[in-house]
Enzyme design. Structure first.
Site, PDB file in Angstrom:
ATOM      1  N   GLY A  19       0.863  -1.191  -0.215  1.00 26.69           N
ATOM      2  CA  GLY A  19      -0.027   0.068  -0.057  1.00 26.69           C
ATOM      3  C   GLY A  19       0.814   1.102   0.143  1.00 26.69           C
ATOM      4  O   GLY A  19       1.998   1.318   0.628  1.00 26.69           O
ATOM      5  N   SER A  20       0.252   2.445  -0.662  1.00 28.71           N
ATOM      6  CA  SER A  20       1.009   3.740  -0.565  1.00 28.71           C
ATOM      7  C   SER A  20       0.635   4.193   0.839  1.00 28.71           C
ATOM      8  O   SER A  20       0.094   3.527   1.606  1.00 28.71           O
ATOM      9  CB  SER A  20       0.393   4.553  -1.646  1.00 28.71           C
ATOM     10  OG  SER A  20       0.413   3.984  -2.666  1.00 28.71           O
ATOM     11  N   GLY A  21       1.644   5.167   1.214  1.00 30.56           N
ATOM     12  CA  GLY A  21       1.540   5.700   2.588  1.00 30.56           C
ATOM     13  C   GLY A  21       2.716   5.300   3.521  1.00 30.56           C
ATOM     14  O   GLY A  21       2.913   5.930   4.519  1.00 30.56           O
ATOM     15  N   HIS A  22       3.757   4.467   2.781  1.00 29.55           N
ATOM     16  CA  HIS A  22       4.813   4.004   3.539  1.00 29.55           C
ATOM     17  C   HIS A  22       6.279   4.604   2.950  1.00 29.55           C
ATOM     18  O   HIS A  22       7.353   4.201   3.348  1.00 29.55           O
ATOM     19  CB  HIS A  22       4.952   2.704   3.783  1.00 29.55           C
ATOM     20  CG  HIS A  22       3.741   1.814   4.291  1.00 29.55           C
ATOM     21  ND1 HIS A  22       3.188   2.239   5.558  1.00 29.55           N
ATOM     22  CD2 HIS A  22       2.947   1.123   3.565  1.00 29.55           C
ATOM     23  CE1 HIS A  22       2.039   1.492   5.707  1.00 29.55           C
ATOM     24  NE2 HIS A  22       1.797   0.628   4.520  1.00 29.55           N
ATOM     25  N   LYS A  51       5.540  -7.953   2.208  1.00 30.35           N
ATOM     26  CA  LYS A  51       5.464  -7.916   3.812  1.00 30.35           C
ATOM     27  C   LYS A  51       4.147  -8.693   4.184  1.00 30.35           C
ATOM     28  O   LYS A  51       3.189  -8.918   3.533  1.00 30.35           O
ATOM     29  CB  LYS A  51       5.102  -6.237   4.092  1.00 30.35           C
ATOM     30  CG  LYS A  51       6.313  -5.528   3.840  1.00 30.35           C
ATOM     31  CD  LYS A  51       6.158  -4.108   4.107  1.00 30.35           C
ATOM     32  CE  LYS A  51       4.870  -3.402   3.692  1.00 30.35           C
ATOM     33  NZ  LYS A  51       4.503  -3.469   2.301  1.00 30.35           N
ATOM     34  N   ASP A  78      -1.416  -8.443   0.814  1.00 29.48           N
ATOM     35  CA  ASP A  78      -0.279  -8.752   0.154  1.00 29.48           C
ATOM     36  C   ASP A  78       0.128 -10.169  -0.099  1.00 29.48           C
ATOM     37  O   ASP A  78       0.438 -10.325  -0.986  1.00 29.48           O
ATOM     38  CB  ASP A  78       1.046  -7.827   1.067  1.00 29.48           C
ATOM     39  CG  ASP A  78       0.848  -6.582   0.989  1.00 29.48           C
ATOM     40  OD1 ASP A  78       0.093  -5.928   0.592  1.00 29.48           O
ATOM     41  OD2 ASP A  78       1.816  -5.831   1.669  1.00 29.48           O
ATOM     42  N   HIS A 111       0.297   0.864   9.745  1.00 31.13           N
ATOM     43  CA  HIS A 111      -1.082   1.062   9.359  1.00 31.13           C
ATOM     44  C   HIS A 111      -1.870   1.657  10.505  1.00 31.13           C
ATOM     45  O   HIS A 111      -3.076   1.794  10.503  1.00 31.13           O
ATOM     46  CB  HIS A 111      -1.897   0.017   8.841  1.00 31.13           C
ATOM     47  CG  HIS A 111      -1.002  -0.739   7.583  1.00 31.13           C
ATOM     48  ND1 HIS A 111      -0.366  -1.938   7.757  1.00 31.13           N
ATOM     49  CD2 HIS A 111      -0.989  -0.437   6.283  1.00 31.13           C
ATOM     50  CE1 HIS A 111       0.222  -2.315   6.673  1.00 31.13           C
ATOM     51  NE2 HIS A 111      -0.240  -1.388   5.769  1.00 31.13           N
TER      52      HIS A 111
END
Length: 330
Positions: free
Chosen positions: A53-56, A104, A109, A218
């Site tokens: 996911g984006s945001g990391h 991960k 995922d 998250h």
């Protein structure tokens, strides 16, 4: 909440367009959401593909380049990429020597990379997978069965990427990645909640004057909440949690990672306290990385990752790397 965005629906696409403009050494497919080394496929070399996911950020797209990943697949914010992205990435970077998926340990995922591996193999691409599950804070979480994958992902991508650059075959690159994961442990602390563009506000409630010990990337719950602690106290708790599980007998690689909103002034101070604890526990530190590498949007906080190193892993760590977010020796 104030955010430097247009609308929530285009956040990832807008970021990818900006990344493409900033890094011409990458090929960024905004529509299909795949980031690839421009020189891919590199002849006679195992390729590495990761994503999430984006945001990391900078994980994972910021780690695409010589010495690390061949390609990365960004999903929506905190949402797994889909198998089609991963298959497209694998096809773009495979030189005929196989592709290693670095995954991960989050349910979406894992499921999507498993499906992608089957689809890629149907297209004649040899695929191996390595699961990163380094977080010692909790056994299961909102997003996982088993330990979460966090800071050790950087170590796996760097060290396996260097092994691939040395020309190792797929089974040896996979073995290096598994050894790194087996020797790495992490623990994170949140001082504030993160805010997703879609929600437009905090994703969980963390009252003023409290922190979350063992938070996930998250915003998943950790071990416990306490009244705000000093940097010294947090370092004692976090490092002890890692060492209680890892118990290294050799020098370690150390990542002191910011969660996205913690300034370097605070991270370096926290790093000093982490070094103090490690010295008190007679743990030698071989290499150090301090900064925002595996983040959680605008969360304030930090994580500590240790990886027990041997001569081979130290050589692979020191090997040249040239990516948007990590580069040395070139």
């Amino acid at each position: 909440m104030k955010m430097l965005i247009n609308v929530a629906e285009t956040v990832v696409a807008d970021a990818l367009r900006g990344m493409a403009a900033a890094h011409p050494e990458l090929t960024v497919d905004v529509e299909n959401r795949v980031i690839v080394r421009r020189d891919a496929p590199v002849a006679d070399k195992v390729a590495l593909v990761s994503g999430g996911g984006s945001g990391h950020e900078p994980l994972h797209g910021g780690f695409v380049g010589p010495g690390m990943l061949s390609a990365a697949c960004p999903g929506e914010v905190f949402t797994s990429p889909v198998p089609d992205q991963m298959v497209r990435a694998a096809a773009a970077v495979d030189s005929g020597r196989g592709v290693l998926f670095v995954v991960k340990n989050y349910t979406g995922d894992v499921l999507n990379f498993d499906m992608a591996a089957e689809l890629a193999e149907d297209e004649g691409i040899q695929v191996a997978k390595v699961l990163v599950n380094d977080d010692v804070a909790v056994t299961d979480s909102l997003y996982t069965a088993g330990r979460r994958g966090t800071g050790a992902t950087l170590f796996v991508e760097k060290l396996a990427g260097a092994a691939a650059d040395e020309g190792m075959p797929l089974e040896r690159v996979e073995a290096v990645a598994r050894r790194v994961n087996d020797r790495a442990r992490s623990f994170g602390v949140a001082l504030s909640a993160c805010s997703t563009p879609a929600k437009g506000g905090p994703t969980f409630d963390l009252p003023d004057g409290e922190l979350e010990l063992g938070v996930g990337i998250h915003g998943e719950p950790g071990r416990e909440r306490r009244a705000m602690m000093t940097s010294r106290e947090i370092a004692d708790f976090a490092v002890d949690a890692v060492l209680d599980d890892l118990q290294p007998r050799n020098p370690v690689l150390l990542l002191v990672n910011g969660m996205g909103a913690t300034p370097l002034l605070e991270l370096y101070g926290f790093h000093a306290e982490v070094q103090r604890v490690l010295a008190e526990r007679d743990v030698a530190v071989a290499r150090v990385l301090v900064g925002n590498y595996v983040t959680s949007l605008d969360m304030a906080g930090a994580s500590v990752t240790l990886c027990e190193a041997d001569e081979e892993l130290l050589r692979l760590w020191d090997a040249p790397v040239r990516t948007p977010a990590l580069r040395w020796g070139v």
